[in-house]
Design a protein around this motif. Structure first.
Motif, short mmCIF file in Angstrom:
data_model
loop_
_atom_site.label_atom_id
_atom_site.label_comp_id
_atom_site.label_asym_id
_atom_site.label_seq_id
_atom_site.Cartn_x
_atom_site.Cartn_y
_atom_site.Cartn_z
N GLY A 95 47.28 26.07 28.51
CA GLY A 95 46.50 26.91 29.42
C GLY A 95 45.01 26.68 29.27
O GLY A 95 44.56 25.76 28.57
N THR A 96 44.25 27.53 29.92
CA THR A 96 42.79 27.53 29.85
C THR A 96 42.32 28.93 29.50
O THR A 96 42.81 29.91 30.07
N MET A 97 41.40 29.02 28.56
CA MET A 97 40.85 30.31 28.14
C MET A 97 39.35 30.30 28.37
O MET A 97 38.65 29.35 28.00
N ILE A 98 38.84 31.37 29.00
CA ILE A 98 37.41 31.51 29.29
C ILE A 98 36.93 32.75 28.55
O ILE A 98 37.52 33.83 28.69
N PHE A 99 35.85 32.63 27.78
CA PHE A 99 35.41 33.78 27.00
C PHE A 99 33.90 33.81 26.85
O PHE A 99 33.22 32.79 26.98
N SER A 100 33.40 34.98 26.55
CA SER A 100 31.96 35.21 26.50
C SER A 100 31.37 34.74 25.18
O SER A 100 32.08 34.39 24.23
N SER A 101 30.04 34.74 25.13
CA SER A 101 29.33 34.44 23.89
C SER A 101 28.24 35.49 23.72
O SER A 101 28.06 36.37 24.57
N ASP A 102 27.50 35.41 22.64
CA ASP A 102 26.42 36.37 22.41
C ASP A 102 25.32 36.26 23.45
O ASP A 102 24.64 37.23 23.76
N ASN A 242 48.93 36.26 37.14
CA ASN A 242 49.11 34.81 37.07
C ASN A 242 50.52 34.42 36.63
O ASN A 242 50.71 33.60 35.73
N GLU A 243 51.51 35.06 37.25
CA GLU A 243 52.93 34.76 37.04
C GLU A 243 53.45 35.21 35.68
O GLU A 243 54.53 34.78 35.25
N LEU A 244 52.72 36.07 35.00
CA LEU A 244 53.17 36.64 33.74
C LEU A 244 53.30 38.16 33.88
O LEU A 244 52.43 38.80 34.49
N ILE A 245 54.35 38.71 33.33
CA ILE A 245 54.50 40.17 33.29
C ILE A 245 53.74 40.66 32.06
O ILE A 245 53.93 40.14 30.95
N GLY A 275 53.54 38.48 23.38
CA GLY A 275 52.45 39.19 22.70
C GLY A 275 51.12 38.50 22.83
O GLY A 275 50.13 38.90 22.21
N ALA A 276 51.05 37.42 23.62
CA ALA A 276 49.77 36.74 23.84
C ALA A 276 48.83 37.63 24.63
O ALA A 276 49.26 38.38 25.51
N LEU A 277 47.55 37.57 24.31
CA LEU A 277 46.53 38.33 25.03
C LEU A 277 46.10 37.51 26.25
O LEU A 277 45.42 36.49 26.11
N VAL A 278 46.49 37.95 27.41
CA VAL A 278 46.26 37.20 28.64
C VAL A 278 44.88 37.46 29.21
O VAL A 278 44.24 36.57 29.78
N LYS A 279 44.40 38.70 29.04
CA LYS A 279 43.08 39.05 29.57
C LYS A 279 42.52 40.20 28.75
O LYS A 279 43.26 41.10 28.32
N TYR A 280 41.21 40.17 28.54
CA TYR A 280 40.53 41.22 27.78
C TYR A 280 39.19 41.51 28.42
O TYR A 280 38.45 40.59 28.81
N GLN A 281 38.87 42.78 28.55
CA GLN A 281 37.56 43.20 29.04
C GLN A 281 37.05 44.33 28.16
O GLN A 281 37.75 45.31 27.90
N ASN A 297 46.44 29.57 34.13
CA ASN A 297 47.57 28.64 33.93
C ASN A 297 48.19 28.75 32.54
O ASN A 297 48.60 27.73 31.95
N LEU A 298 48.28 29.96 32.02
CA LEU A 298 48.89 30.14 30.71
C LEU A 298 50.40 30.02 30.85
O LEU A 298 51.03 30.76 31.60
N LYS A 299 51.00 29.06 30.11
CA LYS A 299 52.42 28.78 30.24
C LYS A 299 53.05 28.56 28.86
O LYS A 299 52.38 28.07 27.95
N PHE A 300 54.32 28.91 28.77
CA PHE A 300 55.01 28.82 27.49
C PHE A 300 56.29 28.00 27.59
O PHE A 300 56.94 27.96 28.63
N ASP A 301 56.61 27.34 26.48
CA ASP A 301 57.87 26.62 26.28
C ASP A 301 58.20 25.66 27.41
O ASP A 301 57.40 24.77 27.68
N ASP A 302 59.30 25.81 28.11
CA ASP A 302 59.70 24.80 29.10
C ASP A 302 58.67 24.63 30.22
O ASP A 302 58.60 23.57 30.85
N LYS A 303 57.87 25.65 30.47
CA LYS A 303 56.86 25.57 31.53
C LYS A 303 55.54 24.99 31.03
O LYS A 303 54.69 24.63 31.84
#
Length: 322
Positions: A95-102, A242-245, A275-281, A297-303
């Motif tokens: 997948g792709t992760m976007i996160f803030s900085s100081d 994004n296709e995750l419950i 238990g993955a953290l998909v989004k945080y604000q 586009n966070l995907k696990f195992d066969d996907k």
């Protein structure tokens, strides 16, 4: 997390274009020079070995994964347990992760792929300078100025870290964390308090080998920081993202943890199956967004996408940092 109390999630400190700690004398690798030194020749052999090994095996190894609690029945302790031990619920992830900085005008982006059972991983970490700090869409970020880039290839025993901006790389042998090193820790032993009242956190080793993405795919630190006191948060809904419950969680941090992050309220989306953290604000006392992380586009195992293999062509014109 980027400003954690301990250093399980290590954000790079950039000085003059290179991470702190990489200011070591480097030399050119002369692949066609008959005067190549013994050390250079050995480095080339090691890199050639990595390039010839497959990033992942053709046959998926068998691995018994933990079974998540039905999300309609899961309570707070079940959710906390999954976040503390997400690596037990999947084997492959991308997948792709976007996160803030100081710096509000600097945003971090990391693309990643990992297969835990084979200790194979790839990540591309980049920093972008954005003029509009209120626009954190991935499309806008990627159209902005990229100020730093780092590619990391992990393959069972070795790691190559490449810095395209400076045309340098680092080879490290026996630098991989394997699944058997991620020894389980009881949930009630994760957080304790020292005599001075400060919390002491216990971490499992991180076998994803993409530490820049651990806030997402192995969110044990942020879970201990925000969710350990179950009286401070609630599950407000079950949503699709994004296709995750996902569990939608809203709460307030304890005073010490919130003060360190300038966060007075927070919201999580947590994948119900891993238990993955998909989004945080995180929001400050005035309700402004002060901290964030989201995924695409966070995907696990066969996907999940296969791990990108290393090619020695990537560093044919680069110098090795010793």
């Amino acid at each position: 997390m980027k400003r954690n109390l301990l250093t399980i999630f290590s954000v790079l400190v950039i000085v003059g274009g290179l991470p702190l700690g990489y200011y070591i004398k480097s030399h050119d690798i002369k692949q066609n020079d008959s005067k190549t030194t013994a050390a250079e020749a050995q480095a080339l052999v090691q890199i050639d070995e990595i390039s010839q090994e497959p990033a992942t095996s053709n046959i998926k190894p068998s691995r018994e994964l933990a079974t998540p609690i039905d999300y309609n029945q899961a309570d707070k302790n079940d959710i906390l347990h999954m976040m503390l031990n997400s690596i037990d619920y999947y084997d492959s992830v991308s997948g792709t992760m976007i996160f803030s900085s100081d710096n509000k005008n600097v945003v971090n982006v990391v693309d990643f792929q990992s297969e835990l059972s084979t200790a194979s991983a790839y990540s591309r970490y980049e920093q972008y300078y954005i003029d509009d700090s209120d626009n954190i869409s991935l499309e806008y970020i990627l159209s902005s100025e990229c100020t730093f880039s780092n590619l990391v290839f992990c393959n069972q025993n070795s790691e190559i870290s490449i810095f395209p901006n400076d045309k340098t790389y680092i080879y490290q042998n026996d630098f991989i964390t394997r699944l058997d090193e991620a020894v389980p820790i009881k949930d009630d032993e994760r957080v304790s308090f020292a005599d001075d009242g400060y919390p002491v956190y216990r971490y499992r080793a991180n076998p994803t080998n993409v530490t820049m993405s651990s806030m997402c795919i192995f969110p044990q630190e942020i879970a201990m920081g925000y969710l350990n006191d179950t009286s401070l948060w609630e599950v407000s809904d079950i949503v699709n993202y994004n296709e995750l419950i996902c569990f939608q969680i809203k709460g307030v941090p304890n005073n010490d943890y919130g003060a360190k992050l300038n966060v007075s309220q927070f919201e999580f989306l947590v994948d119900v199956n891993t238990g993955a953290l998909v989004k945080y604000q995180g929001y400050d006392k005035d309700g402004n967004l002060s901290d964030f992380m989201y995924t695409e586009n966070l995907k696990f195992d066969d996907k999940a996408d296969s791990v990108t293999p290393f090619s020695d062509n990537l560093i044919s014109q680069y110098s090795q940092i010793q």
